[in-house]
Design a protein around this motif. Structure first.
Motif, PDB file in Angstrom:
ATOM      1  N   ALA A 244      -8.062   3.827  -2.826  1.00  0.00           N
ATOM      2  CA  ALA A 244      -9.219   2.296  -3.047  1.00  0.00           C
ATOM      3  C   ALA A 244      -8.480   1.270  -4.196  1.00  0.00           C
ATOM      4  O   ALA A 244      -7.935   1.408  -5.564  1.00  0.00           O
ATOM      5  CB  ALA A 244     -10.984   2.840  -4.350  1.00  0.00           C
ATOM      6  N   TYR A 245      -8.307   0.578  -3.554  1.00  0.00           N
ATOM      7  CA  TYR A 245      -7.632  -1.223  -4.353  1.00  0.00           C
ATOM      8  C   TYR A 245      -8.419  -1.433  -5.078  1.00  0.00           C
ATOM      9  O   TYR A 245     -10.054  -1.811  -4.245  1.00  0.00           O
ATOM     10  CB  TYR A 245      -6.863  -1.895  -3.003  1.00  0.00           C
ATOM     11  N   ARG A 246      -8.317  -1.851  -6.453  1.00  0.00           N
ATOM     12  CA  ARG A 246      -9.207  -2.696  -7.286  1.00  0.00           C
ATOM     13  C   ARG A 246      -8.305  -4.368  -7.408  1.00  0.00           C
ATOM     14  O   ARG A 246      -9.230  -5.321  -7.592  1.00  0.00           O
ATOM     15  CB  ARG A 246      -9.329  -1.962  -8.696  1.00  0.00           C
ATOM     16  N   SER A 247      -7.298  -4.196  -7.791  1.00  0.00           N
ATOM     17  CA  SER A 247      -6.637  -5.450  -7.703  1.00  0.00           C
ATOM     18  C   SER A 247      -5.841  -5.255  -7.410  1.00  0.00           C
ATOM     19  O   SER A 247      -4.434  -4.213  -7.148  1.00  0.00           O
ATOM     20  CB  SER A 247      -6.634  -5.393  -8.692  1.00  0.00           C
ATOM     21  N   GLU A 248      -4.354  -6.905  -7.433  1.00  0.00           N
ATOM     22  CA  GLU A 248      -3.916  -6.922  -7.248  1.00  0.00           C
ATOM     23  C   GLU A 248      -2.562  -6.555  -7.569  1.00  0.00           C
ATOM     24  O   GLU A 248      -2.867  -6.329  -9.351  1.00  0.00           O
ATOM     25  CB  GLU A 248      -3.477  -8.547  -6.512  1.00  0.00           C
TER      26      GLU A 248
ATOM     27  N   SER B  83      -2.680   1.737 -13.589  1.00  0.00           N
ATOM     28  CA  SER B  83      -3.610   0.342 -13.895  1.00  0.00           C
ATOM     29  C   SER B  83      -2.585  -0.692 -15.057  1.00  0.00           C
ATOM     30  O   SER B  83      -1.613   0.006 -14.801  1.00  0.00           O
ATOM     31  CB  SER B  83      -4.763   0.503 -15.165  1.00  0.00           C
TER      32      SER B  83
ATOM     33  N   ARG C 256      -5.400   6.828 -11.253  1.00  0.00           N
ATOM     34  CA  ARG C 256      -6.263   5.695 -11.704  1.00  0.00           C
ATOM     35  C   ARG C 256      -4.676   4.664 -12.191  1.00  0.00           C
ATOM     36  O   ARG C 256      -3.872   4.934 -13.230  1.00  0.00           O
ATOM     37  CB  ARG C 256      -6.612   5.920 -12.982  1.00  0.00           C
TER      38      ARG C 256
ATOM     39  N   ASN D 212       0.578  -1.710  -0.211  1.00  0.00           N
ATOM     40  CA  ASN D 212      -0.082  -0.016  -0.302  1.00  0.00           C
ATOM     41  C   ASN D 212       0.742   1.082   0.495  1.00  0.00           C
ATOM     42  O   ASN D 212       0.394   2.132  -0.599  1.00  0.00           O
ATOM     43  CB  ASN D 212      -1.303   0.165   1.068  1.00  0.00           C
TER      44      ASN D 212
ATOM     45  N   LEU E 299      -7.419  -2.841 -13.467  1.00  0.00           N
ATOM     46  CA  LEU E 299      -7.092  -1.954 -12.676  1.00  0.00           C
ATOM     47  C   LEU E 299      -7.066  -2.043 -11.346  1.00  0.00           C
ATOM     48  O   LEU E 299      -7.207  -3.660 -11.004  1.00  0.00           O
ATOM     49  CB  LEU E 299      -8.698  -0.521 -12.561  1.00  0.00           C
ATOM     50  N   ILE E 300      -5.483  -1.708 -11.027  1.00  0.00           N
ATOM     51  CA  ILE E 300      -5.111  -2.033  -9.754  1.00  0.00           C
ATOM     52  C   ILE E 300      -5.115  -0.961  -8.689  1.00  0.00           C
ATOM     53  O   ILE E 300      -5.920  -1.754  -7.711  1.00  0.00           O
ATOM     54  CB  ILE E 300      -3.488  -1.761  -9.713  1.00  0.00           C
ATOM     55  N   ALA E 301      -5.550   0.301  -8.631  1.00  0.00           N
ATOM     56  CA  ALA E 301      -5.464   1.042  -7.988  1.00  0.00           C
ATOM     57  C   ALA E 301      -6.269   2.791  -8.161  1.00  0.00           C
ATOM     58  O   ALA E 301      -5.586   3.005  -9.659  1.00  0.00           O
ATOM     59  CB  ALA E 301      -4.931   1.403  -6.559  1.00  0.00           C
ATOM     60  N   GLU E 302      -7.407   3.150  -7.342  1.00  0.00           N
ATOM     61  CA  GLU E 302      -7.598   4.903  -7.575  1.00  0.00           C
ATOM     62  C   GLU E 302      -7.318   5.521  -6.575  1.00  0.00           C
ATOM     63  O   GLU E 302      -7.136   4.574  -5.165  1.00  0.00           O
ATOM     64  CB  GLU E 302      -9.068   4.609  -7.975  1.00  0.00           C
TER      65      GLU E 302
END
Length: 124
Positions: free
Chosen positions: A52-56, A84, A82, A14, A93-96
């Motif tokens: 905001a975590y969307r994917s590893e 990705s 964003r 993180n 998408l990894i994180a926003e």
């Protein structure tokens, strides 16, 4: 992604996301002739951050970072991020994220108005 970007869960840590956001912000400012300490009469200070975590994110991922601005006012604005990568021909998408930025006079240690020229840069 570098091996040093991985955490004990074998995915992007993180703290790395925040560092990448910071780097993207610095690159944007530099591309416009600014720094966080000098945007044409004052500097910037970060008031808040959200991720905001969307994917590893995994070792070897090639990240793409998109940077946008929002909520621009006379004293503050938001940078939106964003992060990705592409895997198997698909965008993942990894994180926003968001950093709330405030005009800041480091000499006086107080909030200040954002210079008009800088606001015009943000609105492009």
């Amino acid at each position: 992604m570098r091996i040093t970007d991985m955490n004990y869960g074998n995915h992007m840590g993180n703290d790395v996301v925040l560092s990448i956001m910071h780097d993207a912000r610095m690159q944007f400012l530099a591309s416009e002739g600014y720094t966080e300490l000098e945007i044409g009469g004052c500097g910037l200070i970060m008031a808040d951050v959200m991720i905001a975590y969307r994917s590893e994110g995994h070792y070897g991922d090639l990240l793409s970072v998109e940077l946008f601005t929002d909520e621009i006012s006379s004293r503050s604005f938001d940078f939106l991020y964003r992060l990705s990568t592409r895997r198997g021909g698909q965008k993942v998408l990894i994180a926003e994220g968001k950093t709330g930025m405030v005009g800041y006079d480091y000499q006086e240690a107080k909030v200040c108005m954002l210079p008009g020229k800088f606001i015009a840069t943000l609105n492009r």
